[in-house]
Scaffold this active site. Structure first.
Site, mmCIF file in Angstrom:
data_model
loop_
_atom_site.group_PDB
_atom_site.id
_atom_site.type_symbol
_atom_site.label_atom_id
_atom_site.label_comp_id
_atom_site.label_asym_id
_atom_site.label_seq_id
_atom_site.Cartn_x
_atom_site.Cartn_y
_atom_site.Cartn_z
ATOM 1 N N HIS A 158 1.077 -3.890 13.794
ATOM 2 C CA HIS A 158 -0.179 -4.669 14.245
ATOM 3 C C HIS A 158 -0.431 -4.330 15.645
ATOM 4 C CE1 HIS A 158 2.302 -7.155 17.212
ATOM 5 N NE2 HIS A 158 3.285 -7.256 16.295
ATOM 6 N N CYS A 198 8.648 -6.085 14.710
ATOM 7 C CA CYS A 198 7.427 -5.267 14.490
ATOM 8 C C CYS A 198 7.086 -3.989 15.197
ATOM 9 C CB CYS A 198 6.093 -6.356 14.662
ATOM 10 S SG CYS A 198 6.440 -7.721 13.232
#
Length: 192
Positions: free
Chosen positions: A149, A165
């Site tokens: 992201h 992440c």
């Protein structure tokens, strides 16, 4: 597969600062990243299939593979050591300016940071998922709650800061997002 088998040492090509087709909203700030923190085309040693994502946590780099032993290298921040999860995934969802809700585990680990967002946060420049999100899935498991992201926090690139992440600066994430279709293979290599 070891990361040294994946990479060649030298970069070739030009910095991809504002790639064609990457729609950058006017609200996106200029991150003024130094040249060594910009995406660039590099040679890779192995004959990986084109159009895959490979995350090398030791180099804080994400590689979007291209034909003829080339790739685009993006600098990334990765998950903290205890939260990083090596493995093979596929892109099971893609979202522009995604909303975000912390997991129960995140709230339990850091209630002072995450409890206030237990009902979610709408997408936007200050959202932790940033400009774009690639949602990582595994067969039989479904959504792993791991993401590739965007972020508007340049200081987190090149560090182990996230809840598992991989993150790219928002404008670089838009560039990657525009290249990556659904069901793309993603390999997150083990921490060295």
């Amino acid at each position: 597969m070891k990361r040294r088998d994946f990479l060649a040492g030298t970069a070739c090509g030009v910095v991809l600062a504002g790639s064609a087709g990457a729609a950058i909203p006017l609200a996106l700030p200029d991150y003024n990243m130094p040249e060594d923190m910009l995406p660039r085309e590099v040679r890779i040693k192995n004959d990986f299939g084109p159009f895959e994502i490979h995350v090398d946590p030791g180099q804080y780099a994400l590689y979007w593979t291209l034909p003829k032993k080339k790739a685009i290298r993006y600098p990334v921040g990765i998950g903290r050591t205890s939260l990083y999860e090596a493995g093979e995934y596929y892109v099971g969802a893609r979202k522009e300016w995604p909303s975000w809700t912390p997991t129960d585990e995140m709230i339990e680990r850091s209630p002072q940071l995450y409890a206030q967002h237990a009902d979610g946060m709408p997408g936007g420049i200050n959202n932790p998922l940033g400009s774009r999100g690639l949602y990582l899935f595994q067969p039989g498991r479904g959504d792993t709650f791991l993401r590739i992201h965007g972020t508007n926090e340049p200081k987190t690139i090149g560090r182990r800061v996230s809840n598992g992440c991989a993150r790219l600066i928002n404008d670089q994430m838009i560039d990657l997002y525009n290249r990556v279709p659904m069901n793309t293979r993603v390999i997150m290599y083990p921490l060295a």
